[in-house]
Scaffold this motif. Structure first.
Motif, PDB file in Angstrom:
ATOM      1  N   LEU A  46     -29.110  57.712 -14.468  1.00  0.00           N
ATOM      2  CA  LEU A  46     -28.124  57.130 -15.384  1.00  0.00           C
ATOM      3  C   LEU A  46     -26.770  56.945 -14.695  1.00  0.00           C
ATOM      4  CD1 LEU A  46     -28.909  59.029 -18.719  1.00  0.00           C
ATOM      5  CD2 LEU A  46     -29.198  56.581 -18.281  1.00  0.00           C
ATOM      6  N   SER A  47     -26.406  57.898 -13.848  1.00  0.00           N
ATOM      7  CA  SER A  47     -25.142  57.772 -13.118  1.00  0.00           C
ATOM      8  C   SER A  47     -25.218  56.622 -12.120  1.00  0.00           C
ATOM      9  CB  SER A  47     -24.808  59.083 -12.399  1.00  0.00           C
ATOM     10  OG  SER A  47     -25.737  59.359 -11.372  1.00  0.00           O
ATOM     11  N   ASP A  48     -26.395  56.456 -11.524  1.00  0.00           N
ATOM     12  CA  ASP A  48     -26.600  55.335 -10.609  1.00  0.00           C
ATOM     13  C   ASP A  48     -26.528  54.015 -11.379  1.00  0.00           C
ATOM     14  OD1 ASP A  48     -26.916  54.464  -8.038  1.00  0.00           O
ATOM     15  OD2 ASP A  48     -29.102  54.470  -8.096  1.00  0.00           O
ATOM     16  N   ALA A  49     -27.045  54.016 -12.611  1.00  0.00           N
ATOM     17  CA  ALA A  49     -26.973  52.817 -13.449  1.00  0.00           C
ATOM     18  C   ALA A  49     -25.525  52.487 -13.796  1.00  0.00           C
ATOM     19  CB  ALA A  49     -27.782  53.027 -14.729  1.00  0.00           C
ATOM     20  N   LEU A  50     -24.735  53.535 -14.085  1.00  0.00           N
ATOM     21  CA  LEU A  50     -23.318  53.333 -14.377  1.00  0.00           C
ATOM     22  C   LEU A  50     -22.601  52.726 -13.173  1.00  0.00           C
ATOM     23  CD1 LEU A  50     -20.809  53.701 -16.158  1.00  0.00           C
ATOM     24  CD2 LEU A  50     -20.634  56.048 -15.291  1.00  0.00           C
ATOM     25  N   HIS A  51     -22.933  53.252 -11.992  1.00  0.00           N
ATOM     26  CA  HIS A  51     -22.341  52.704 -10.778  1.00  0.00           C
ATOM     27  C   HIS A  51     -22.786  51.257 -10.575  1.00  0.00           C
ATOM     28  CE1 HIS A  51     -21.778  52.914  -6.143  1.00  0.00           C
ATOM     29  NE2 HIS A  51     -20.789  52.285  -6.735  1.00  0.00           N
ATOM     30  N   ASN A  52     -24.055  50.982 -10.858  1.00  0.00           N
ATOM     31  CA  ASN A  52     -24.543  49.605 -10.728  1.00  0.00           C
ATOM     32  C   ASN A  52     -23.828  48.668 -11.692  1.00  0.00           C
ATOM     33  OD1 ASN A  52     -26.659  48.762  -8.818  1.00  0.00           O
ATOM     34  ND2 ASN A  52     -27.728  50.563  -9.577  1.00  0.00           N
ATOM     35  N   PHE A  53     -23.547  49.164 -12.899  1.00  0.00           N
ATOM     36  CA  PHE A  53     -22.816  48.341 -13.865  1.00  0.00           C
ATOM     37  C   PHE A  53     -21.412  48.049 -13.351  1.00  0.00           C
ATOM     38  CE2 PHE A  53     -20.105  48.004 -17.730  1.00  0.00           C
ATOM     39  CZ  PHE A  53     -20.620  46.798 -18.193  1.00  0.00           C
ATOM     40  N   SER A  54     -20.797  49.053 -12.722  1.00  0.00           N
ATOM     41  CA  SER A  54     -19.473  48.814 -12.128  1.00  0.00           C
ATOM     42  C   SER A  54     -19.579  47.818 -10.978  1.00  0.00           C
ATOM     43  CB  SER A  54     -18.860  50.133 -11.635  1.00  0.00           C
ATOM     44  OG  SER A  54     -19.443  50.567 -10.426  1.00  0.00           O
ATOM     45  N   ASP A  55     -20.742  47.842 -10.288  1.00  0.00           N
ATOM     46  CA  ASP A  55     -20.985  46.847  -9.239  1.00  0.00           C
ATOM     47  C   ASP A  55     -21.002  45.436  -9.820  1.00  0.00           C
ATOM     48  OD1 ASP A  55     -21.145  48.737  -7.289  1.00  0.00           O
ATOM     49  OD2 ASP A  55     -23.328  48.788  -7.222  1.00  0.00           O
ATOM     50  N   VAL A  56     -21.678  45.290 -10.955  1.00  0.00           N
ATOM     51  CA  VAL A  56     -21.752  43.972 -11.603  1.00  0.00           C
ATOM     52  C   VAL A  56     -20.344  43.468 -11.917  1.00  0.00           C
ATOM     53  CG1 VAL A  56     -22.519  42.713 -13.657  1.00  0.00           C
ATOM     54  CG2 VAL A  56     -24.049  44.366 -12.570  1.00  0.00           C
ATOM     55  N   LEU A  57     -19.544  44.344 -12.523  1.00  0.00           N
ATOM     56  CA  LEU A  57     -18.169  43.952 -12.871  1.00  0.00           C
ATOM     57  C   LEU A  57     -17.351  43.632 -11.626  1.00  0.00           C
ATOM     58  CD1 LEU A  57     -17.343  46.549 -15.682  1.00  0.00           C
ATOM     59  CD2 LEU A  57     -18.138  44.188 -15.940  1.00  0.00           C
TER      60      LEU A  57
END
Length: 303
Positions: A46-57
């Motif tokens: 989930l933390s990796d997903a959060l980081h990935n979402f920040s990557d998208v932004l």
């Protein structure tokens, strides 16, 4: 005030297409990891997903900045949008640190209340993250070395690929050795690494936005170099700043020993431009010539 500059800076093609591909890949990873993290109970996932979402932004910010930076100057935007990419780099570096702080909080909570995790799903989704982010890293690597905006996007992707590797290792340890504490430990390690990577970029972009003199340039050396030119009495009121990745500007007042002609000043200006460009990489020079003028003669003057 005379002004001139070298047209030596290349307007690099920043591969907007590669950014779009990376955005789409990270959207895929984010959705997959959110679902997988909820199903498996993996905080690292989930933390990796959060980081990935920040990557998208961050990639979207980088893409918008890339598009804006190519827009032409106008009467109310005389520099155009040349600093858009620096702003994007600053925003992306700041988000790296914010995400890291959130991850540290989540890791501490998981240390206090550990839980069993479905490791098989964690392993397969981390492999997906490694593959997709690895491909994105390769797409952006070339431009990252010469552009702060692209470097910020590249760092987001590089750290996320490394995070996915860490999650994979954690998943394997949990599967074969039931070491569930590894999930929170890796989350904490990822967060600390994000802070380490984001801080330098944040500091670098802040220096540019604040119009600080680039670290590679010594003002005193420039003053001494210009002062060696015949007919120059004094160099003062100096400002040096970096506009963007390609442009470093020098602005100064110069006292002359004699009341020279404008044509003579033009020749001296050409000489100054050649000196500061080849020795210091300054490609925009703005000089105010003076003779017998009563003003402050300090090198640095607060306007």
């Amino acid at each position: 005030m005379a002004h001139n500059h070298h047209h030596s800076h290349s307007h690099t093609d920043l591969k907007g297409k590669n950014l779009i591909i990376s955005i789409l890949l990270n959207i895929l990873i984010t959705v997959s990891q959110v679902i997988g993290g909820l199903v498996s109970g993996s905080l690292a996932l989930l933390s990796d997903a959060l980081h990935n979402f920040s990557d998208v932004l961050s990639l979207i910010v980088s893409y918008i900045a890339t598009v804006l930076s190519k827009k032409k100057a106008s009467t109310n935007k005389t520099f155009g949008y040349k600093r858009a990419e620096i702003i994007a780099a600053f925003v992306n570096a700041a988000t790296l640190i914010v995400v890291a702080i959130i991850l540290i909080k989540e890791a501490i909570e998981r240390f206090i209340e550990p839980m069993e995790i479905e490791s098989n799903l964690v392993i397969w989704l981390s492999i997906l993250g490694i593959a997709a982010n690895g491909f994105s890293v390769l797409l952006l690597k070339k431009d990252a070395g010469r552009n702060m905006n692209m470097k910020s996007a590249y760092l987001h992707l590089m750290t996320d690929m490394m995070a996915s590797v860490a999650v994979l290792i954690g998943g394997l340890l949990m599967k074969f050795y039931q070491m569930y504490w590894v999930d929170a430990t890796l989350t904490l390690a990822i967060a600390l690494y994000l802070i380490y990577m984001g801080y330098d970029l944040l500091k670098e972009s802040t220096r540019v936005l604040m119009l600080f003199t680039p670290n590679t340039i010594q003002v005193q050396h420039i003053v001494e170099t210009i002062s060696k030119i015949d007919s120059i009495k004094n160099v003062h009121h100096v400002h040096i700043w970096q506009l963007n990745e390609d442009e470093i500007h020098l602005e100064a007042h110069i006292d002359f020993l004699q009341d020279i002609k404008l044509s003579e000043f033009d020749l001296i200006l050409d000489q100054i431009e050649e000196e500061v460009f080849h020795k210091f990489g300054i490609n925009h020079v703005n000089i105010q010539p003076e003779f017998g003028k009563c003003d402050v003669k300090q090198i640095i003057v607060q306007d």
